[in-house]
Motif scaffolding. Structure first.
Motif, PDB file in Angstrom:
ATOM      1  N   PRO A  33     -10.881  42.275 -50.220  1.00 18.33           N
ATOM      2  CA  PRO A  33     -11.440  43.625 -50.372  1.00 18.33           C
ATOM      3  C   PRO A  33     -12.968  43.629 -50.273  1.00 18.33           C
ATOM      4  O   PRO A  33     -13.553  44.560 -49.734  1.00 18.33           O
ATOM      5  CB  PRO A  33     -10.983  44.042 -51.776  1.00 18.33           C
ATOM      6  CG  PRO A  33      -9.793  43.199 -52.057  1.00 18.33           C
ATOM      7  CD  PRO A  33     -10.016  41.905 -51.339  1.00 18.33           C
ATOM      8  N   GLU A  34     -13.608  42.582 -50.792  1.00 20.05           N
ATOM      9  CA  GLU A  34     -15.076  42.519 -50.733  1.00 20.05           C
ATOM     10  C   GLU A  34     -15.576  42.569 -49.287  1.00 20.05           C
ATOM     11  O   GLU A  34     -16.566  43.233 -48.988  1.00 20.05           O
ATOM     12  CB  GLU A  34     -15.590  41.238 -51.399  1.00 20.05           C
ATOM     13  CG  GLU A  34     -15.365  41.201 -52.896  1.00 20.05           C
ATOM     14  CD  GLU A  34     -14.032  40.569 -53.291  1.00 20.05           C
ATOM     15  OE1 GLU A  34     -13.926  40.130 -54.448  1.00 20.05           O
ATOM     16  OE2 GLU A  34     -13.102  40.509 -52.467  1.00 20.05           O
ATOM     17  N   GLN A  37     -15.015  46.062 -47.600  1.00 19.89           N
ATOM     18  CA  GLN A  37     -15.941  47.115 -48.035  1.00 19.89           C
ATOM     19  C   GLN A  37     -17.405  46.796 -47.738  1.00 19.89           C
ATOM     20  O   GLN A  37     -18.277  47.625 -47.961  1.00 19.89           O
ATOM     21  CB  GLN A  37     -15.766  47.328 -49.543  1.00 19.89           C
ATOM     22  CG  GLN A  37     -14.382  47.790 -49.920  1.00 19.89           C
ATOM     23  CD  GLN A  37     -14.056  47.528 -51.384  1.00 19.89           C
ATOM     24  OE1 GLN A  37     -14.931  47.184 -52.173  1.00 19.89           O
ATOM     25  NE2 GLN A  37     -12.792  47.682 -51.742  1.00 19.89           N
ATOM     26  N   SER A  39     -20.944  46.305 -46.074  1.00 21.76           N
ATOM     27  CA  SER A  39     -21.708  46.788 -44.924  1.00 21.76           C
ATOM     28  C   SER A  39     -22.597  45.680 -44.372  1.00 21.76           C
ATOM     29  O   SER A  39     -22.897  45.646 -43.190  1.00 21.76           O
ATOM     30  CB  SER A  39     -22.532  48.021 -45.287  1.00 21.76           C
ATOM     31  OG  SER A  39     -23.407  47.727 -46.343  1.00 21.76           O
ATOM     32  N   ASP A 117     -23.814  42.314 -49.223  1.00 22.96           N
ATOM     33  CA  ASP A 117     -22.745  42.642 -50.171  1.00 22.96           C
ATOM     34  C   ASP A 117     -21.884  41.412 -50.441  1.00 22.96           C
ATOM     35  O   ASP A 117     -21.288  41.282 -51.513  1.00 22.96           O
ATOM     36  CB  ASP A 117     -21.859  43.750 -49.606  1.00 22.96           C
ATOM     37  CG  ASP A 117     -22.660  44.998 -49.280  1.00 22.96           C
ATOM     38  OD1 ASP A 117     -23.269  45.547 -50.212  1.00 22.96           O
ATOM     39  OD2 ASP A 117     -22.692  45.407 -48.101  1.00 22.96           O
ATOM     40  N   ARG A 195     -15.782  44.388 -58.406  1.00 20.77           N
ATOM     41  CA  ARG A 195     -15.903  44.907 -57.042  1.00 20.77           C
ATOM     42  C   ARG A 195     -14.606  44.784 -56.279  1.00 20.77           C
ATOM     43  O   ARG A 195     -14.454  45.374 -55.219  1.00 20.77           O
ATOM     44  CB  ARG A 195     -16.989  44.149 -56.285  1.00 20.77           C
ATOM     45  CG  ARG A 195     -18.367  44.405 -56.819  1.00 20.77           C
ATOM     46  CD  ARG A 195     -19.327  43.386 -56.281  1.00 20.77           C
ATOM     47  NE  ARG A 195     -18.917  42.071 -56.736  1.00 20.77           N
ATOM     48  CZ  ARG A 195     -19.742  41.042 -56.879  1.00 20.77           C
ATOM     49  NH1 ARG A 195     -20.994  41.194 -56.603  1.00 20.77           N
ATOM     50  NH2 ARG A 195     -19.315  39.877 -57.289  1.00 20.77           N
ATOM     51  N   ALA A 197     -11.086  45.497 -55.065  1.00 24.83           N
ATOM     52  CA  ALA A 197     -10.233  46.683 -55.122  1.00 24.83           C
ATOM     53  C   ALA A 197      -8.788  46.337 -55.429  1.00 24.83           C
ATOM     54  O   ALA A 197      -7.991  47.208 -55.705  1.00 24.83           O
ATOM     55  CB  ALA A 197     -10.316  47.421 -53.786  1.00 24.83           C
TER      56      ALA A 197
END
Length: 199
Positions: A33-34, A37, A39, A117, A195, A197
């Motif tokens: 998930p990291e 998500q 950018s 991120d 973080r 999800a």
């Protein structure tokens, strides 16, 4: 020495092994998930028998992520540049050491990594606590210290082969645990991460 043992095992991998594990590694990493998500992702180009990263870099770019790649500075610190596809890489051989691939474009400065991120880290092994064994050059120790000084908290993910997840590696006072390891067979998390999800 432990590093030599891991490098020795890697040196016996065939071209087919490397190709198959790179494909599996990319697939597993893209399920994080990291990364889904993110950018901006700070990554690296694998060399030699390291777990392959090019398929993953291209997939991240295709998803619209801004991918940063390191450029080795004379003092072993890392500058950063944008990845714009395999054709944007320059092959360098710093000080007669192993050949590396770096971004050929503009340099963004060592602090560019603080905007990431997710930071994908190279390594030779990781243990049950999430402590990473690097190659010993100290470049990524500096990156992690820079992130800490900046108050930046990207997800730290190490990319390894299955056999490189071990019970314990030696650690030094400045070492920091990673959040997760991705291997061709799956993902293992080491710290609870708000973080993520999938929790």
């Amino acid at each position: 020495m432990l590093r030599r043992e891991f490098l020795s095992v890697r040196s016996r991998l065939t071209a087919d092994d490397l190709r198959e594990t790179a494909t599996a590694l990319a697939k597993r990493a893209l399920e994080l998930p990291e990364l889904a998500q993110a950018s901006t992702v700070a990554a690296y180009v694998s060399v030699g028998s390291e777990p392959g990263t090019l398929a993953l870099l291209d997939a991240l770019r295709a998803r619209g992520a801004h991918v940063l790649l390191p450029a080795l500075l004379p003092d072993n610190d890392l500058d950063w540049g944008a990845y714009a596809g395999e054709g944007s890489l320059a092959r360098i051989r710093p000080g007669g050491k192993m050949a590396l691939f770096e971004p050929a474009g503009d340099r963004l400065g060592p602090d560019a990594v603080t905007a990431a991120d997710v930071v994908l880290l190279p390594g030779l092994a990781v243990d049950a606590r999430g402590m990473r064994l690097g190659r010993g050059g100290g470049s990524y120790d500096r990156v992690l210290a820079r992130l800490e000084r900046a108050g930046a908290h990207p997800a730290l993910v190490v990319l390894l082969y299955d056999s490189e997840v071990v019970e314990r590696v030696p650690e030094e006072a400045h070492d920091r645990p990673v959040d997760a390891v991705v291997t061709p067979s799956g993902v293992r998390r080491f710290r609870g991460d708000a973080r993520a999800a999938d929790r």
